[in-house]
Design an enzyme around this catalytic site. Structure first.
Site, mmCIF file in Angstrom:
data_model
loop_
_atom_site.group_PDB
_atom_site.id
_atom_site.type_symbol
_atom_site.label_atom_id
_atom_site.label_comp_id
_atom_site.label_asym_id
_atom_site.label_seq_id
_atom_site.Cartn_x
_atom_site.Cartn_y
_atom_site.Cartn_z
ATOM 1 N N TYR A 124 0.809 -1.225 0.000
ATOM 2 C CA TYR A 124 0.000 0.000 0.000
ATOM 3 C C TYR A 124 0.846 1.281 0.000
ATOM 4 C CZ TYR A 124 -4.302 -2.667 0.455
ATOM 5 O OH TYR A 124 -5.361 -3.509 0.221
ATOM 6 N N LYS A 169 3.401 -14.444 5.269
ATOM 7 C CA LYS A 169 3.636 -15.364 4.159
ATOM 8 C C LYS A 169 5.149 -15.481 3.962
ATOM 9 C CE LYS A 169 1.978 -17.926 0.821
ATOM 10 N NZ LYS A 169 1.024 -19.043 0.933
ATOM 11 N N ASP A 202 -2.743 -17.889 4.210
ATOM 12 C CA ASP A 202 -3.804 -18.685 3.563
ATOM 13 C C ASP A 202 -4.448 -19.649 4.558
ATOM 14 O OD1 ASP A 202 -1.186 -19.586 3.377
ATOM 15 O OD2 ASP A 202 -1.393 -20.511 1.402
ATOM 16 N N ASP A 226 -6.112 -5.919 5.317
ATOM 17 C CA ASP A 226 -7.263 -5.366 4.600
ATOM 18 C C ASP A 226 -8.209 -6.495 4.199
ATOM 19 O OD1 ASP A 226 -8.981 -3.747 3.210
ATOM 20 O OD2 ASP A 226 -7.586 -3.266 1.593
ATOM 21 N N ASP A 230 -12.111 -7.720 6.135
ATOM 22 C CA ASP A 230 -13.425 -7.851 5.478
ATOM 23 C C ASP A 230 -13.974 -9.257 5.713
ATOM 24 O OD1 ASP A 230 -13.142 -5.237 4.315
ATOM 25 O OD2 ASP A 230 -14.236 -5.898 2.533
HETATM 26 MG MG MG Z 1 -10.735 -2.765 2.851
#
Ligand code: MG
Ligand code: NAI
Length: 330
Positions: A124, A169, A202, A226, A230
């Site tokens: 990001y 990861k 994962d 992020d 969700d």
């Molecule tokens: Mg988001």
């Protein structure tokens, strides 16, 4: 008196902020709202997604409440994603995203977890480039940013169940997410009372869906946080209920997890609960814990009795739901 800067932003940000301010006005608190602009609409109007005066307003207020900000899926010259820009510019390095069981249909039982997401780095940093048919993005991980976010998570874990999962990861990206993992593990040595363990991202996604109550606090890099936050919201009733806080050493911006929801914007059916719970997180942060608790309890009461917005299977409009919350508060 608390001065709160308010940025509605784009799409349903305008609806959910409007209703949350109505709710906050009913509380017996001396809040002064200072409205500021940011987002896609602001970019179209001014050529900047976050005008300097908006940053000044945030810096000069006690806290900031924000709605949602649109980012187009195509590259637009000169455009900066508003929330990501503000997070970086104000050094709001910790993104706290709690997910807990609420009394609504489709919400899993016994879930109470907290995502602590690194908020300024990773992919990001938005440094992408394209060479004909090849595109490259930088992912930045620093030891200092990994250390400070790990310590936020460890401190949260210490206040809760003393369990921390580091999500990474490192098996595929040992230099970037591996640095994050190693640094977080090192920080954990200063918190011997916290059971710190690691889970590969994962596998974490699967475990979150299948055994969500096995997690308490999770800490991870920006993109993973992020996505997983969700997912966590989806376990407990959806994005209409998911609050979030962006916290730095000096400033903070409180905004729901969800975005500007163009698919429902303008229909008057967005669920303001996520933003009301976000405002509760803000009140807790500025020291108004009692008001925060009251908001949380009243939300649960209204979620139990209804009326509910369509995302929760009901037929209520944003304003009908808001009125129910206000009546329950009175
Ligand atoms: Mg988001
Ligand atoms: P979104 O979070 O806006 O919506 C995803 C789905 O959840 C949609 O079906 C939407 O109707 C529903 N939803 C979200 N919030 C809701 C609410 N309060 N009440 C009822 N339903 C709700 O994500 P999407 O559609 O992927 O992105 C839309 C725009 O928002 C994009 O431009 C994206 O960049 C931006 N975005 C901004 C965020 C932020 O400001 N922090 C976070 C996520 C997306």
């Amino acid at each position: 008196m608390y001065k709160i800067s308010v940025i509605a932003g784009d799409g349903i940000g305008k609806e959910v902020i409007g209703s949350t301010i109505k709710v906050l006005k009913v509380l017996d608190l001396d809040l002064k709202f200072d409205y500021a602009e940011a987002g896609w609409d602001t970019f179209l109007k001014t050529g900047k997604s976050v005008p300097d005066e908006t940053l000044d307003k945030i810096r000069s207020s006690d806290s900031c409440l924000a709605g949602a900000f649109t980012s187009p899926s195509k590259k637009v010259e000169g455009f900066q994603g508003a929330i990501r820009y503000m997070r970086r510019e104000l050094n709001l390095f910790a993104n706290l995203r709690p997910a807990k069981t609420r009394p609504v249909a489709g919400c899993l039982e016994n879930v109470d977890m907290l995502m602590v997401r690194e908020n300024t780095q990773g992919l990001y940093v938005e440094r992408e480039r394209r060479y004909d048919d090849v595109a490259i993005a930088d992912a930045v991980v620093t030891k200092s940013a990994s250390n400070r976010i790990a310590r936020v998570a460890l401190a949260q874990a210490q206040k809760r169940k003393k369990e921390l999962a580091i999500i990474h990861k490192a098996n595929v990206l040992p230099l970037t997410t591996g640095l994050f993992l190693d640094t977080a593990m090192e920080a954990a040595e200063d918190y011997p009372d916290v059971n710190t363990y690691d889970v590969i991202v994962d596998a974490a996604a699967m475990r979150l869906v299948k055994y969500p109550s096995s997690f308490d606090v999770l800490v991870t890099t920006n993109l993973f946080g992020d996505i997983l936050s969700d997912l966590m919201a989806g376990l407990v009733g959806g994005l209409g209920l998911a609050p979030s806080a962006n916290i730095g050493e000096q400033y903070a911006i409180f905004e729901p997890v969800h975005g500007s929801a163009p698919d429902i914007y303008g229909k008057g059916i967005s669920n303001p609960t996520a933003t009301i719970l976000t405002a509760a997180m803000m009140l807790e942060h500025i020291g108004e814990s009692e008001a925060a608790k009251r908001l949380d309890e009243v939300i649960n009461k209204v979620l139990k009795t209804g009326p509910l917005t369509p995302d929760l299977g009901g037929k209520a409009s944003t304003s009908e739901f808001t009125d129910a919350v206000i009546n329950a508060l009175k």
